[in-house]
Write a protein that holds these residues in place. Structure first.
Motif, PDB file in Angstrom:
ATOM      1  N   GLY A  56      23.773 -24.659  -3.623  1.00  0.00           N
ATOM      2  CA  GLY A  56      22.668 -25.480  -3.253  1.00  0.00           C
ATOM      3  C   GLY A  56      23.226 -26.828  -2.653  1.00  0.00           C
ATOM      4  N   ASP A  57      22.378 -27.470  -2.018  1.00  0.00           N
ATOM      5  CA  ASP A  57      22.761 -28.724  -1.279  1.00  0.00           C
ATOM      6  C   ASP A  57      22.940 -29.744  -2.368  1.00  0.00           C
ATOM      7  OD1 ASP A  57      22.760 -27.407   1.047  1.00  0.00           O
ATOM      8  OD2 ASP A  57      20.632 -27.952   1.491  1.00  0.00           O
ATOM      9  N   THR A  58      22.115 -29.927  -3.404  1.00  0.00           N
ATOM     10  CA  THR A  58      22.041 -30.728  -4.697  1.00  0.00           C
ATOM     11  C   THR A  58      22.311 -30.020  -5.910  1.00  0.00           C
ATOM     12  OG1 THR A  58      19.809 -31.012  -4.950  1.00  0.00           O
ATOM     13  CG2 THR A  58      20.661 -32.191  -3.192  1.00  0.00           C
ATOM     14  N   PRO A  59      22.648 -30.597  -6.816  1.00  0.00           N
ATOM     15  CA  PRO A  59      22.702 -29.901  -8.402  1.00  0.00           C
ATOM     16  C   PRO A  59      21.075 -29.401  -8.565  1.00  0.00           C
ATOM     17  CG  PRO A  59      23.990 -31.812  -8.502  1.00  0.00           C
ATOM     18  CD  PRO A  59      23.625 -31.996  -6.968  1.00  0.00           C
ATOM     19  N   VAL A  60      20.232 -30.380  -8.340  1.00  0.00           N
ATOM     20  CA  VAL A  60      18.834 -30.097  -8.744  1.00  0.00           C
ATOM     21  C   VAL A  60      18.355 -28.615  -8.159  1.00  0.00           C
ATOM     22  CG1 VAL A  60      16.550 -30.830  -8.760  1.00  0.00           C
ATOM     23  CG2 VAL A  60      18.263 -32.237  -9.594  1.00  0.00           C
ATOM     24  N   ALA A  61      18.617 -28.693  -6.704  1.00  0.00           N
ATOM     25  CA  ALA A  61      18.125 -27.525  -5.666  1.00  0.00           C
ATOM     26  C   ALA A  61      18.879 -26.475  -6.125  1.00  0.00           C
ATOM     27  CB  ALA A  61      18.820 -27.776  -4.497  1.00  0.00           C
ATOM     28  N   ALA A  62      20.131 -26.311  -6.826  1.00  0.00           N
ATOM     29  CA  ALA A  62      20.736 -25.261  -7.286  1.00  0.00           C
ATOM     30  C   ALA A  62      20.075 -24.680  -8.678  1.00  0.00           C
ATOM     31  CB  ALA A  62      22.336 -25.492  -7.539  1.00  0.00           C
ATOM     32  N   HIS A  63      19.734 -25.710  -9.449  1.00  0.00           N
ATOM     33  CA  HIS A  63      19.085 -25.077 -10.676  1.00  0.00           C
ATOM     34  C   HIS A  63      17.581 -24.718 -10.381  1.00  0.00           C
ATOM     35  CE1 HIS A  63      22.318 -26.048 -13.678  1.00  0.00           C
ATOM     36  NE2 HIS A  63      22.718 -27.070 -13.049  1.00  0.00           N
ATOM     37  N   LEU A  64      17.059 -24.960  -9.145  1.00  0.00           N
ATOM     38  CA  LEU A  64      15.765 -24.747  -9.208  1.00  0.00           C
ATOM     39  C   LEU A  64      15.529 -23.163  -8.224  1.00  0.00           C
ATOM     40  CD1 LEU A  64      14.028 -28.024  -8.212  1.00  0.00           C
ATOM     41  CD2 LEU A  64      13.432 -26.552 -10.304  1.00  0.00           C
ATOM     42  N   ASP A  65      16.963 -22.586  -8.027  1.00  0.00           N
ATOM     43  CA  ASP A  65      17.064 -21.440  -7.261  1.00  0.00           C
ATOM     44  C   ASP A  65      16.662 -20.000  -8.186  1.00  0.00           C
ATOM     45  OD1 ASP A  65      17.507 -19.348  -5.360  1.00  0.00           O
ATOM     46  OD2 ASP A  65      18.966 -20.509  -4.238  1.00  0.00           O
ATOM     47  N   GLY A  66      15.528 -19.650  -8.471  1.00  0.00           N
ATOM     48  CA  GLY A  66      15.160 -18.620  -9.211  1.00  0.00           C
ATOM     49  C   GLY A  66      15.918 -17.622  -8.862  1.00  0.00           C
ATOM     50  N   ALA A  67      15.798 -17.059  -7.658  1.00  0.00           N
ATOM     51  CA  ALA A  67      16.305 -15.895  -7.037  1.00  0.00           C
ATOM     52  C   ALA A  67      17.797 -15.865  -7.454  1.00  0.00           C
ATOM     53  CB  ALA A  67      16.123 -15.800  -5.588  1.00  0.00           C
ATOM     54  N   GLN A  68      18.572 -17.022  -7.142  1.00  0.00           N
ATOM     55  CA  GLN A  68      19.974 -16.827  -7.492  1.00  0.00           C
ATOM     56  C   GLN A  68      20.418 -16.830  -8.983  1.00  0.00           C
ATOM     57  OE1 GLN A  68      23.830 -19.926  -5.939  1.00  0.00           O
ATOM     58  NE2 GLN A  68      21.511 -20.359  -5.403  1.00  0.00           N
ATOM     59  N   ILE A  69      19.506 -17.243  -9.823  1.00  0.00           N
ATOM     60  CA  ILE A  69      19.617 -17.336 -11.197  1.00  0.00           C
ATOM     61  C   ILE A  69      19.405 -15.898 -11.634  1.00  0.00           C
ATOM     62  CG2 ILE A  69      18.711 -17.862 -13.460  1.00  0.00           C
ATOM     63  CD1 ILE A  69      18.132 -20.991 -12.252  1.00  0.00           C
ATOM     64  N   ILE A  70      18.573 -15.245 -11.061  1.00  0.00           N
ATOM     65  CA  ILE A  70      18.378 -13.704 -11.388  1.00  0.00           C
ATOM     66  C   ILE A  70      19.275 -13.029 -11.099  1.00  0.00           C
ATOM     67  CG2 ILE A  70      16.755 -11.881 -11.205  1.00  0.00           C
ATOM     68  CD1 ILE A  70      14.294 -14.009 -11.065  1.00  0.00           C
ATOM     69  N   ALA A  71      19.727 -13.301  -9.987  1.00  0.00           N
ATOM     70  CA  ALA A  71      20.862 -12.387  -9.233  1.00  0.00           C
ATOM     71  C   ALA A  71      22.063 -12.495 -10.374  1.00  0.00           C
ATOM     72  CB  ALA A  71      21.210 -12.789  -7.943  1.00  0.00           C
ATOM     73  N   ALA A  72      22.476 -13.707 -10.686  1.00  0.00           N
ATOM     74  CA  ALA A  72      23.386 -14.139 -11.728  1.00  0.00           C
ATOM     75  C   ALA A  72      23.275 -13.378 -13.098  1.00  0.00           C
ATOM     76  CB  ALA A  72      23.598 -15.682 -11.943  1.00  0.00           C
ATOM     77  N   ALA A  73      22.144 -13.453 -13.526  1.00  0.00           N
ATOM     78  CA  ALA A  73      21.781 -12.586 -14.846  1.00  0.00           C
ATOM     79  C   ALA A  73      22.008 -11.211 -14.501  1.00  0.00           C
ATOM     80  CB  ALA A  73      20.436 -12.744 -15.050  1.00  0.00           C
ATOM     81  N   ARG A  74      21.702 -10.703 -13.408  1.00  0.00           N
ATOM     82  CA  ARG A  74      21.998  -9.236 -13.438  1.00  0.00           C
ATOM     83  C   ARG A  74      23.399  -8.944 -13.083  1.00  0.00           C
ATOM     84  NH1 ARG A  74      17.519  -6.528  -9.666  1.00  0.00           N
ATOM     85  NH2 ARG A  74      18.160  -4.601 -10.631  1.00  0.00           N
ATOM     86  N   ALA A  75      24.131  -9.556 -12.346  1.00  0.00           N
ATOM     87  CA  ALA A  75      25.484  -9.482 -12.079  1.00  0.00           C
ATOM     88  C   ALA A  75      26.310  -9.672 -13.329  1.00  0.00           C
ATOM     89  CB  ALA A  75      26.099 -10.395 -10.821  1.00  0.00           C
ATOM     90  N   THR A  76      26.240 -10.524 -14.281  1.00  0.00           N
ATOM     91  CA  THR A  76      26.816 -10.822 -15.437  1.00  0.00           C
ATOM     92  C   THR A  76      26.326  -9.798 -16.571  1.00  0.00           C
ATOM     93  OG1 THR A  76      25.427 -12.480 -16.101  1.00  0.00           O
ATOM     94  CG2 THR A  76      27.398 -13.107 -14.972  1.00  0.00           C
ATOM     95  N   GLY A  77      25.330  -8.998 -16.358  1.00  0.00           N
ATOM     96  CA  GLY A  77      24.959  -8.172 -17.395  1.00  0.00           C
ATOM     97  C   GLY A  77      24.170  -8.680 -18.464  1.00  0.00           C
ATOM     98  N   ALA A  78      23.553  -9.720 -18.255  1.00  0.00           N
ATOM     99  CA  ALA A  78      22.581 -10.198 -19.175  1.00  0.00           C
ATOM    100  C   ALA A  78      21.437  -9.594 -19.257  1.00  0.00           C
ATOM    101  CB  ALA A  78      22.321 -11.690 -18.764  1.00  0.00           C
ATOM    102  N   ASP A  79      20.565  -9.530 -20.456  1.00  0.00           N
ATOM    103  CA  ASP A  79      19.670  -8.687 -20.517  1.00  0.00           C
ATOM    104  C   ASP A  79      18.293  -9.803 -20.785  1.00  0.00           C
ATOM    105  OD1 ASP A  79      20.098  -9.215 -23.234  1.00  0.00           O
ATOM    106  OD2 ASP A  79      20.792  -7.042 -23.519  1.00  0.00           O
ATOM    107  N   ALA A  80      18.699 -10.885 -21.020  1.00  0.00           N
ATOM    108  CA  ALA A  80      17.333 -11.952 -21.021  1.00  0.00           C
ATOM    109  C   ALA A  80      17.582 -13.318 -20.555  1.00  0.00           C
ATOM    110  CB  ALA A  80      17.095 -12.060 -22.767  1.00  0.00           C
ATOM    111  N   ILE A  81      16.889 -14.223 -20.018  1.00  0.00           N
ATOM    112  CA  ILE A  81      17.009 -15.553 -19.480  1.00  0.00           C
ATOM    113  C   ILE A  81      16.106 -16.467 -20.403  1.00  0.00           C
ATOM    114  CG2 ILE A  81      16.356 -17.070 -17.620  1.00  0.00           C
ATOM    115  CD1 ILE A  81      17.006 -14.782 -15.706  1.00  0.00           C
ATOM    116  N   HIS A  82      16.823 -17.483 -21.002  1.00  0.00           N
ATOM    117  CA  HIS A  82      16.311 -18.557 -21.685  1.00  0.00           C
ATOM    118  C   HIS A  82      16.158 -19.532 -20.766  1.00  0.00           C
ATOM    119  CE1 HIS A  82      15.132 -21.489 -24.545  1.00  0.00           C
ATOM    120  NE2 HIS A  82      15.096 -20.763 -25.545  1.00  0.00           N
ATOM    121  N   PRO A  83      14.938 -20.204 -20.401  1.00  0.00           N
ATOM    122  CA  PRO A  83      14.722 -21.330 -19.310  1.00  0.00           C
ATOM    123  C   PRO A  83      15.041 -22.644 -19.951  1.00  0.00           C
ATOM    124  CG  PRO A  83      12.798 -20.755 -20.076  1.00  0.00           C
ATOM    125  CD  PRO A  83      13.708 -19.864 -20.952  1.00  0.00           C
ATOM    126  N   GLY A  84      15.176 -22.800 -21.296  1.00  0.00           N
ATOM    127  CA  GLY A  84      15.228 -24.078 -21.818  1.00  0.00           C
ATOM    128  C   GLY A  84      14.090 -25.020 -21.553  1.00  0.00           C
TER     129      GLY A  84
END
Length: 493
Positions: A56-84
């Protein structure tokens, strides 16, 4: 239907990510952290079992990229996401995308997030189910009609963003002549922060208390409350001190407020943890403010008075195991207070501060929690919210909790960036706070009393000398005499 959660990706950062990871570790559930390149060595990243860098261009932009976060969950074998909390935690599209990807979203359904995320639809729903709402004016393209309707309600009015929170897109209007310009400004701010320029106006209850109720729902119409929290001490519409239970709240009124929150959650078939917020007038009337469809920053005070781990409870509900207990069995033990430690200058309108954390000394006690993800040498920038940590204290009584909080704040050392630590101690020690005489105007009303005392130069010198001598780097410099002087021993010219 139940599903065992074995690995959770935390779609957040900092102290809330660290707090979630601690519960996951205790339960034997694997954790995945996400981070921008700028925070690759952050505490929450080191604590997690795995970590994924987000682009992401900025840290906030990275943390707001939902598609990237979901891809990370699937790539690491996570079965759930906690959004805090914050970021994507109340984003209905993200919640739906998580479930569409075959993952468990540890929170309510996308439909409920959407319903409660829009302040107008939430108000309408609450009113339909017997929850009191303040007289209001709904948005319209006709500013003249909007102003006329507002005059019929009476002033002052509070203009608010339909799709937001955190004090953004909010202003107080005292007369019809102010209405058009205030509405235009509020709409522009709401559009900038939330992508939705709709605003509405409601009767402004002067000097109200801000009371919120922690609720849990199973998603099938069953709900309970975990008592209320007092969040009246605020600056710029944002909380700085919270406590549970609320001070001086008559039992019958407590039952009425908490009961209405449960009624709302049950009607919405709410799933997981959420918070229903109210304003409470001096006359005892209370009005629905909003529902936060996520874990709140101040959830630790509820944990302290109930003995429950709310993250563990969230996981159980997400797995389909239902509510932890019936309403009649929900405990209530003592009092708890949370102070938000922020990098800000209370003497300069609470403007954010930046710097580098040089020293962090946290007092230790079995009645104290210091929720944080801080490291010595860590840079505090303007990239994120100025909240650095949360000091949470429990006591057998409110008076004891106040005394313990003040003592803990005085023993807490966080050097290298300006903070509100001393200010918080002054707030807690104010006679009005001790008496439970609270309202959202507390900070403004007692501004003169809360100003710092003039420093005594002699005392300041002694403190600086003591701090220098206590620093081991400084001590090493004193003892490290360079050659040739070291060879001269005690002899000096």
């Amino acid at each position: 239907m139940t599903a065992r959660i074995t690995k959770v990706l935390i779609a957040n950062r900092g102290e809330i990510a660290a707090r979630i990871i601690r519960t996951l570790d205790r339960l034997g559930i694997a954790s995945v952290a996400v981070h921008h390149a700028a925070e690759a060595r952050a505490a929450h990243v080191r604590m997690a079992g795995q970590a994924v860098e987000l682009r992401g261009d900025t840290p906030v932009a990275a943390h707001l990229d939902g598609a990237q976060i979901i891809a990370a969950a699937r790539a690491t074998g996570a079965d759930a996401i906690h959004p805090g909390y914050g970021f994507l935690s109340e984003n209905a599209r993200f919640a739906k995308a998580v479930e569409d990807a075959g993952l468990i979203f540890i929170g309510p359904s996308a439909e409920v997030i959407e319903l409660m995320g829009d302040k107008i639809s939430a108000r309408t729903f609450a009113e339909r189910h017997g929850v009191p709402v303040a007289p209001s004016v709904m948005p319209t393209d006709d500013l003249e009609a909007f102003a006329r309707d507002a005059e019929r309600i009476g002033f002052p009015l509070l203009i608010k963003a339909a799709a937001g929170g955190g004090g953004k897109g909010m202003s107080i209007v005292h007369s019809a002549s102010e209405m058009r310009e205030a509405a235009r400004i509020a709409s522009g701010e709401a559009l900038r922060y939330f992508g939705d320029g709709r605003v509405y106006a409601e009767l402004f209850v002067e000097n109200p208390r801000h009371i919120e109720v922690q609720v849990l729902g199973d998603g099938a119409g069953a709900a309970i409350h975990l008592w209320e929290r007092e969040c009246s001490v605020q600056r710029r519409f944002q909380k700085i001190i919270e406590e549970a239970p609320a001070a001086n709240l008559p039992p019958a009124l407590r039952d009425e407020i908490c009961g209405s929150a449960v009624r709302l959650a049950a009607a919405a078939q709410y799933r997981n943890a959420g918070t229903v917020e109210y304003i409470l007038g001096a006359d005892g009337r209370f009005f629905f403010l909003e529902m936060n469809t996520r874990l709140q920053v101040e959830h630790p005070v509820t944990e302290e008075i109930t003995g429950l781990d709310l993250v563990e409870t969230q996981l159980a509900i997400a797995e389909g195991r239902g509510l932890p207990m019936p309403q009649a069995e929900v405990p209530l033990h003592g009092n708890a207070i949370e102070c938000r430690i922020c990098a800000e200058d209370p003497e300069n309108n609470f403007l954010p501060e930046t710097g580098t954390i040089r020293r962090l000394d946290v007092p230790q006690a079995d009645w104290l929690r210091f929720e944080n993800a801080l490291d010595p040498g860590q840079k505090v920038t303007s990239d994120f919210d100025p909240m650095l940590a949360k000091l949470v204290v429990h006591g057998d009584s409110r008076a004891q909790a106040v005394d313990r909080s003040i003592a803990a704040l005085k023993d807490l050392a966080l050097l290298g960036v300006g903070t509100n630590i001393d200010y918080l101690a002054r707030v807690l020690d104010h006679p009005a706070f001790r008496a439970g005489d609270l309202s959202t105007a507390f900070v403004a009303r007692h501004a003169a009393d809360l100003a710092p005392p003039a420093p005594d130069p002699a005392t300041l010198d002694r403190v600086l000398i003591a701090a220098a001598l206590a620093d081991h780097h400084f001590a090493q410099l004193i003892d490290n005499v360079p050659e040739p002087y070291a060879s001269m021993g005690q002899w000096r010219n």
